[in-house]
Scaffold this active site. Structure first.
Site, mmCIF file in Angstrom:
data_model
loop_
_atom_site.group_PDB
_atom_site.id
_atom_site.type_symbol
_atom_site.label_atom_id
_atom_site.label_comp_id
_atom_site.label_asym_id
_atom_site.label_seq_id
_atom_site.Cartn_x
_atom_site.Cartn_y
_atom_site.Cartn_z
ATOM 1 N N ARG A 1 0.851 -1.197 0.000
ATOM 2 C CA ARG A 1 0.000 0.000 0.000
ATOM 3 C C ARG A 1 0.879 1.236 0.000
ATOM 4 O O ARG A 1 1.739 1.394 0.879
ATOM 5 C CB ARG A 1 -0.912 0.020 1.238
ATOM 6 C CG ARG A 1 -1.864 -1.151 1.360
ATOM 7 C CD ARG A 1 -2.902 -1.168 0.266
ATOM 8 N NE ARG A 1 -3.845 -2.242 0.409
ATOM 9 C CZ ARG A 1 -4.356 -2.928 -0.640
ATOM 10 N NH1 ARG A 1 -3.993 -2.651 -1.883
ATOM 11 N NH2 ARG A 1 -5.243 -3.880 -0.430
ATOM 12 N N ARG B 1 -1.510 26.136 -9.213
ATOM 13 C CA ARG B 1 -1.316 24.841 -8.578
ATOM 14 C C ARG B 1 -0.304 24.057 -9.395
ATOM 15 O O ARG B 1 -0.609 23.550 -10.479
ATOM 16 C CB ARG B 1 -2.651 24.093 -8.511
ATOM 17 C CG ARG B 1 -3.643 24.708 -7.529
ATOM 18 C CD ARG B 1 -3.082 24.794 -6.128
ATOM 19 N NE ARG B 1 -4.118 24.881 -5.078
ATOM 20 C CZ ARG B 1 -3.842 24.859 -3.791
ATOM 21 N NH1 ARG B 1 -2.593 24.775 -3.362
ATOM 22 N NH2 ARG B 1 -4.819 24.923 -2.903
ATOM 23 N N GLU C 1 -5.629 34.868 3.629
ATOM 24 C CA GLU C 1 -5.892 34.792 2.186
ATOM 25 C C GLU C 1 -6.873 35.856 1.698
ATOM 26 O O GLU C 1 -6.864 36.203 0.518
ATOM 27 C CB GLU C 1 -6.409 33.392 1.809
ATOM 28 C CG GLU C 1 -5.341 32.322 1.969
ATOM 29 C CD GLU C 1 -5.627 31.044 1.185
ATOM 30 O OE1 GLU C 1 -6.760 30.860 0.691
ATOM 31 O OE2 GLU C 1 -4.702 30.212 1.065
ATOM 32 N N SER D 1 -8.901 11.769 -0.524
ATOM 33 C CA SER D 1 -8.354 10.737 -1.411
ATOM 34 C C SER D 1 -8.011 9.491 -0.610
ATOM 35 O O SER D 1 -6.841 9.114 -0.504
ATOM 36 C CB SER D 1 -7.069 11.245 -2.082
ATOM 37 O OG SER D 1 -7.306 12.403 -2.830
ATOM 38 N N PRO D 2 -9.042 8.825 -0.021
ATOM 39 C CA PRO D 2 -8.746 7.734 0.923
ATOM 40 C C PRO D 2 -8.006 6.543 0.301
ATOM 41 O O PRO D 2 -7.446 5.738 1.025
ATOM 42 C CB PRO D 2 -10.132 7.323 1.433
ATOM 43 C CG PRO D 2 -11.104 7.833 0.438
ATOM 44 C CD PRO D 2 -10.487 9.066 -0.157
ATOM 45 N N GLY D 3 -7.977 6.471 -1.025
ATOM 46 C CA GLY D 3 -7.260 5.371 -1.674
ATOM 47 C C GLY D 3 -5.755 5.451 -1.500
ATOM 48 O O GLY D 3 -5.066 4.434 -1.531
ATOM 49 N N GLU E 1 5.042 33.412 2.220
ATOM 50 C CA GLU E 1 5.800 34.142 1.193
ATOM 51 C C GLU E 1 5.874 33.401 -0.140
ATOM 52 O O GLU E 1 6.206 33.996 -1.155
ATOM 53 C CB GLU E 1 7.198 34.516 1.703
ATOM 54 C CG GLU E 1 8.062 33.322 2.044
ATOM 55 C CD GLU E 1 9.515 33.735 2.328
ATOM 56 O OE1 GLU E 1 9.872 34.881 2.075
ATOM 57 O OE2 GLU E 1 10.275 32.872 2.778
ATOM 58 N N GLU F 1 3.167 32.023 -1.493
ATOM 59 C CA GLU F 1 1.789 31.972 -1.995
ATOM 60 C C GLU F 1 1.424 33.262 -2.724
ATOM 61 O O GLU F 1 1.633 34.357 -2.198
ATOM 62 C CB GLU F 1 0.814 31.798 -0.818
ATOM 63 C CG GLU F 1 0.625 30.373 -0.363
ATOM 64 C CD GLU F 1 -0.616 30.262 0.538
ATOM 65 O OE1 GLU F 1 -1.654 29.795 0.067
ATOM 66 O OE2 GLU F 1 -0.521 30.661 1.708
#
Lengths: 184, 184
Positions: free
Chosen positions: A37, A64, A96, A113-115, A140, A142
């Site tokens: 896993r 992103r 923000e 995203s539990p997988g 700094e 961002e």
């Protein structure tokens, strides 16, 4: 709930970074067979559905790197070590957006995203907003651009695929549901 | 949208696994400063809101090693290389539930964790379900238990924190919204 539990036989840390770490676990499956896993560890995050006094949703546009594109999202950020999520929410909202809020309600928490990851997001509803003089500054590294949109405009941004982020689409759908339930 | 783009100066692959890989990028920020970005690469996934002919939602209970607990989720699975998401949806629906569907509609696609991963989930609505004789089998390292619940029961599972997964909570809220809009 521990049904179908996978017993850890060995756990190897591959990487420890500034935000995430990665481990690979050898597990024993319920039928006795073995499997690997791949698991990303994350400190947890908050997201804030912030509604101005004229009922506009505050959105944040930022680049992103994981996607190599800019996304429009609700304000969000990761928890610092030991920081309760309410405190993270108030801090990220101020950093923000420059706003502080009169009320902060918990809407929902969920795993993203539990997988492959343990990231949890705590989603809050911030109302009775007030612009703060000299607010906390964003980190700094961002760079964000603020937008304030109506619910209809937010739904159009989703239809146009400019909003493409799970927590943000969930929060906007939540507002849409509240509006539908109220107008019944 | 490429605003605030972060220029890649160097990209180092840390790990390549069966499901995810991890890279660390050195980037140049819009102000010329430098930063590191930790990025998980994922092949993409689908999730299926499957409604039986008596309007029950099909749910799948499975152990999630990343969380060390079982979660109740809508059927989901990752895309094979080059596999179109509709095909993944039909395959995962059959493998995990034993059902095939008469209609499959795209509801929404979204990034799950844009801060550190490129995972995208394509969410579909499967209706006109029929149990298949001799359906495709789940992967040999997957152990799942099926449940079929009404919308009210699903909302209760969320309230009880037995459903704690973003895509599943989104899908149930979507159904709730459709019901609210129809009954107006």
């Amino acid at each position: 709930m521990k049904q179908f539990e996978e017993k850890t036989l060995n756990s190897q840390t591959i990487f420890t970074g500034k935000i995430i770490s990665l481990q690979v676990d050898d597990v024993e499956l319920p039928d006795g067979k073995k499997a690997k896993r791949e698991i990303v560890k994350h400190p947890g995050a908050v997201a804030i559905l912030a509604l101005t006094n004229d009922k506009r949703i505050i959105l944040v546009k930022q680049y992103r790197k994981a996607l190599e594109r800019s996304l429009i999202e609700i304000p969000a950020g990761k928890q610092e070590a030991g920081e309760p999520p309410e405190k993270t929410a108030l801090r990220e909202l101020e950093e923000e957006t420059g706003y502080v809020c009169g009320t902060l309600e918990h809407i929902q928490s969920f795993y993203t995203s539990p997988g492959f990851a343990d990231e949890i997001i705590h989603l809050y509803f911030a109302k009775h907003l007030k612009k703060k003089e000299n607010p906390l500054q964003v980190d700094e590294d961002e760079f964000v651009e603020l937008m304030e949109v109506s619910l209809d405009e937010a739904l159009q941004l989703i239809a146009d695929k400019k909003i493409y982020d799970a927590k943000t689409i969930f929060a906007i759908q939540y507002l849409q549901l509240q509006a539908a339930l109220t107008s019944k």
